[in-house]
Design a protein around this motif. Sequence first.
Motif, PDB file in Angstrom:
ATOM      1  N   SER A  61      -8.789  -6.088   9.185  1.00  0.00           N
ATOM      2  CA  SER A  61      -7.365  -5.904   8.902  1.00  0.00           C
ATOM      3  C   SER A  61      -6.526  -6.112  10.151  1.00  0.00           C
ATOM      4  CB  SER A  61      -7.111  -4.516   8.314  1.00  0.00           C
ATOM      5  OG  SER A  61      -7.472  -3.496   9.230  1.00  0.00           O
ATOM      6  N   SER A  71      -6.924 -16.094   5.104  1.00  0.00           N
ATOM      7  CA  SER A  71      -7.847 -16.240   3.984  1.00  0.00           C
ATOM      8  C   SER A  71      -7.300 -17.285   3.019  1.00  0.00           C
ATOM      9  CB  SER A  71      -8.046 -14.890   3.293  1.00  0.00           C
ATOM     10  OG  SER A  71      -8.521 -13.916   4.212  1.00  0.00           O
ATOM     11  N   VAL A 134     -15.789  -6.165   0.240  1.00  0.00           N
ATOM     12  CA  VAL A 134     -15.140  -6.817  -0.887  1.00  0.00           C
ATOM     13  C   VAL A 134     -16.126  -7.639  -1.712  1.00  0.00           C
ATOM     14  CG1 VAL A 134     -14.481  -8.908   0.382  1.00  0.00           C
ATOM     15  CG2 VAL A 134     -13.066  -8.131  -1.533  1.00  0.00           C
ATOM     16  N   ARG A 164      -9.426 -11.229  -4.624  1.00  0.00           N
ATOM     17  CA  ARG A 164     -10.586 -10.885  -3.795  1.00  0.00           C
ATOM     18  C   ARG A 164     -10.640 -11.787  -2.563  1.00  0.00           C
ATOM     19  NH1 ARG A 164     -14.428  -8.013  -5.448  1.00  0.00           N
ATOM     20  NH2 ARG A 164     -14.038  -8.452  -7.650  1.00  0.00           N
ATOM     21  N   ASN A 167      -8.764 -11.106   0.782  1.00  0.00           N
ATOM     22  CA  ASN A 167      -9.168 -10.030   1.683  1.00  0.00           C
ATOM     23  C   ASN A 167      -9.380 -10.534   3.106  1.00  0.00           C
ATOM     24  OD1 ASN A 167     -11.215  -8.101   3.033  1.00  0.00           O
ATOM     25  ND2 ASN A 167     -10.556  -7.001   1.218  1.00  0.00           N
ATOM     26  N   GLN A 169     -11.427  -9.631   5.228  1.00  0.00           N
ATOM     27  CA  GLN A 169     -12.852  -9.754   5.544  1.00  0.00           C
ATOM     28  C   GLN A 169     -13.416 -11.120   5.155  1.00  0.00           C
ATOM     29  OE1 GLN A 169     -14.852  -6.406   3.732  1.00  0.00           O
ATOM     30  NE2 GLN A 169     -14.147  -4.984   5.304  1.00  0.00           N
ATOM     31  N   ASP A 404      -9.278  -3.917  -0.599  1.00  0.00           N
ATOM     32  CA  ASP A 404     -10.153  -5.037  -0.901  1.00  0.00           C
ATOM     33  C   ASP A 404      -9.427  -6.182  -1.608  1.00  0.00           C
ATOM     34  OD1 ASP A 404     -12.336  -4.009   0.333  1.00  0.00           O
ATOM     35  OD2 ASP A 404     -13.274  -3.208  -1.474  1.00  0.00           O
ATOM     36  N   THR A 405      -8.787  -5.874  -2.723  1.00  0.00           N
ATOM     37  CA  THR A 405      -8.181  -6.931  -3.528  1.00  0.00           C
ATOM     38  C   THR A 405      -6.726  -6.645  -3.882  1.00  0.00           C
ATOM     39  OG1 THR A 405      -8.873  -5.900  -5.603  1.00  0.00           O
ATOM     40  CG2 THR A 405     -10.410  -7.462  -4.586  1.00  0.00           C
ATOM     41  N   TYR A 490       0.050  -2.728   2.221  1.00  0.00           N
ATOM     42  CA  TYR A 490      -1.368  -3.084   2.116  1.00  0.00           C
ATOM     43  C   TYR A 490      -2.049  -3.180   3.482  1.00  0.00           C
ATOM     44  CZ  TYR A 490      -0.025  -4.050  -2.652  1.00  0.00           C
ATOM     45  OH  TYR A 490       0.459  -3.921  -3.926  1.00  0.00           O
ATOM     46  N   ARG A 492      -2.047  -5.371   5.828  1.00  0.00           N
ATOM     47  CA  ARG A 492      -2.655  -6.661   6.153  1.00  0.00           C
ATOM     48  C   ARG A 492      -1.771  -7.511   7.053  1.00  0.00           C
ATOM     49  NH1 ARG A 492      -5.513  -8.942   0.640  1.00  0.00           N
ATOM     50  NH2 ARG A 492      -6.880  -7.152   0.252  1.00  0.00           N
TER      51      ARG A 492
END
Length: 503
Positions: A61, A71, A134, A164, A167, A169, A404-405, A490, A492
């Motif tokens: 994050s 992403s 995730v 998803r 994310n 990650q 995660d999502t 969130y 992010r």
Amino acid sequence: MNHVRRRATMTGALMLASALALTGCFAGGSADASAGGGARIRLAMAIAPSSGLSPYSDDASDLSRWDATESLAQLDESGNPQPSLATSWKQIDDKTWEFAIRTGVTFQDGTKLDAKAVVNSLQKALDAKTRPSVLGGIDLKLSAPDDSTVRIVTATSDPVLPARLSNPQLAILSAAAYKADGTVSAVGTGTGPFKITNVGGTSTVTLDRYDGYWGQKAKAAGIDVTFVTDGTARAAALRSGAADIAAALPVSQFSLMDPKLLHEVPMPRTTSIYFNNSKGVFADPSMRAAARAVLDPKAIVSNVYEGHADAAQGLFGPAIPWAKDLRGNTASSIAPGDAKGKQITLATYTDRSELPEDAVLVQQQLEKAGFVVKQDIRQYSNLSKDALHGAFDIVIGSRSSALDTGDPVGYLRSDYTCKGTGYVLAQLCNPEIDQAIANASTQKLGPDRQKAVMGVEAMLLQQDVVVPLVNERAVQGEAAGVNGAVRDPYERRLVTNETTVAR
């Protein structure tokens, strides 16, 4: 003055002295003429990296908040996936999706982004020894029909696949990021407008503007990150001008701050009591019930958060707007047992400044029921391994339900299933709850999925698996000259190519 606030005041002078000493650790942040751009942005982050900035950990994050990695998709303010490195997507059938990959993108090491690079990056995440949370319980088959298309076939229907893939990650990195020993490095291997150029352990990170960015070039010359785990120190750094943006400021500092510098954001984040359901005192449901019966979230909100939070009605607070109307009966039917003389260890971490204060009041409340409580309070990077392996009877933790999502099902799967791979503080393995979460995951985004989520919440609370205490609001500090910082529920996004600071 209440007990907790009195405690904070008594230690305030020593903490402030340490905080002011830390200001010398921040970079000067003046305009970087050689880079041809605006002033560097100085960040005081709350939580130090726990996994060496691995994108396969919660550290991801931070990589996203500094705009170093990207992403395939990103979430908008409503939690819906929007284009990023993928410009669009379509569902071919129940299990097959195709994503159109953005053209003209290069990684920060100069190599080209194409469909094969995306497949390589996602496959590395699938094959990782410790998968990103995730992807817990998720199987994907990846292929690149052409240079600009990625095809993904899921083992079962996955209605939220684009979300998803938003994310952090699952950031898309160049081939150079993936080392032979299985480690992954985001240093100079992302696609974002800022490139990591130096990592000073768990103390500092330096990022410079990446002039080859596919979008609008960043207005700031770079970002200088300092991890300041003490909340008083973060507030002092902002007040003194040593930091431009300070994350997660503690309530105890609000009265010392210019209100114009404080920005409050409702969060899909809840502070909860996590019982160790697998061993020790709280493997006994009656002991969980005894603890739950004496816990008083309203007192914690009043005394610790001074009203800058909400006493939790459940795992999902005001930041999840549909939760309240769909919440059913969450009352436990388990009869409290006799807790007199039961010895327990209560753990929490210092990175979120209110948590140790929460622990003081929680201990007092538990002792009223007869529990004998010992505290173990450390920095998260030092506590997490023990906490995630069930070393404590209780952990007070702060957790986002949308990490995660942007959809709570991922959080429930990660934290409360037998094969959970995330914040498994509850140490829970209950096949009935596993099945309820699996059923929720098959529902399409919308009312049916929301109802299924709330059904799982009811099961967890009825069985006293966890006791939600506080639905949180984040307070982000920004200096007067900061423009364009993101206040993201969130967690992010924080600094983007549009963010500037004037001094």
